[in-house]
Design an enzyme around this catalytic site. Structure first.
Site, PDB file in Angstrom:
ATOM      1  N   ARG A 132       0.807  -1.244   0.102  1.00 53.04           N
ATOM      2  CA  ARG A 132      -0.027  -0.077  -0.082  1.00 53.04           C
ATOM      3  C   ARG A 132       0.905   1.418   0.063  1.00 53.04           C
ATOM      4  O   ARG A 132       0.642   2.207  -0.763  1.00 53.04           O
ATOM      5  CB  ARG A 132      -1.010  -0.197   1.069  1.00 53.04           C
ATOM      6  CG  ARG A 132      -1.994  -1.044   1.242  1.00 53.04           C
ATOM      7  CD  ARG A 132      -2.949  -1.228   2.419  1.00 53.04           C
ATOM      8  NE  ARG A 132      -1.860  -1.480   3.421  1.00 53.04           N
ATOM      9  CZ  ARG A 132      -2.289  -1.332   4.664  1.00 53.04           C
ATOM     10  NH1 ARG A 132      -3.496  -0.690   5.092  1.00 53.04           N
ATOM     11  NH2 ARG A 132      -1.391  -1.619   5.706  1.00 53.04           N
ATOM     12  N   ASN A 180      -5.941  -2.783   2.059  1.00 51.48           N
ATOM     13  CA  ASN A 180      -5.896  -4.477   2.256  1.00 51.48           C
ATOM     14  C   ASN A 180      -7.378  -5.011   2.258  1.00 51.48           C
ATOM     15  O   ASN A 180      -8.343  -4.225   2.859  1.00 51.48           O
ATOM     16  CB  ASN A 180      -5.272  -4.843   3.495  1.00 51.48           C
ATOM     17  CG  ASN A 180      -3.768  -4.656   3.401  1.00 51.48           C
ATOM     18  OD1 ASN A 180      -3.194  -4.637   2.197  1.00 51.48           O
ATOM     19  ND2 ASN A 180      -3.124  -4.551   4.336  1.00 51.48           N
TER      20      ASN A 180
END
Length: 92
Positions: free
Chosen positions: A18, A36
């Protein structure tokens, strides 16, 4: 301006996916978000020029150094005019 939503599977959580995605998106002038998912995948939305979004799509197939990407599923969507790229929380 185009928008693509991707679901990335493999070893993609706990490997800085990320944060690296956010940095790469900002470098290419792409807006959107990444998060996520509870099933171990990563979901991301990329908005920008076709060339810039294409760069992020290519990156998503590799991910950061520690990632092992098995699959990237891509869906085209209408752009929303997002103005930044953010890391969103996991939807539990």
């Amino acid at each position: 301006m185009i928008r693509n939503r991707v679901i990335v599977s493999g070893q993609v959580q706990g490997v800085f996916f990320r944060d690296t995605c956010r940095r790469v998106a900002e470098e290419h002038g792409v807006t959107g978000w990444v998060r996520n998912l509870p099933d171990g995948t990563v979901e991301a939305v990329f908005e920008g020029t076709p060339t810039a979004v294409g760069s992020l799509l290519s990156w998503a197939h590799e991910g950061p150094d520690l990632a092992v990407v098995d699959e990237v599923r891509r869906h085209e969507e209408p752009p929303e005019g997002l103005t930044a790229f953010e890391i969103r929380p996991t939807p539990w």
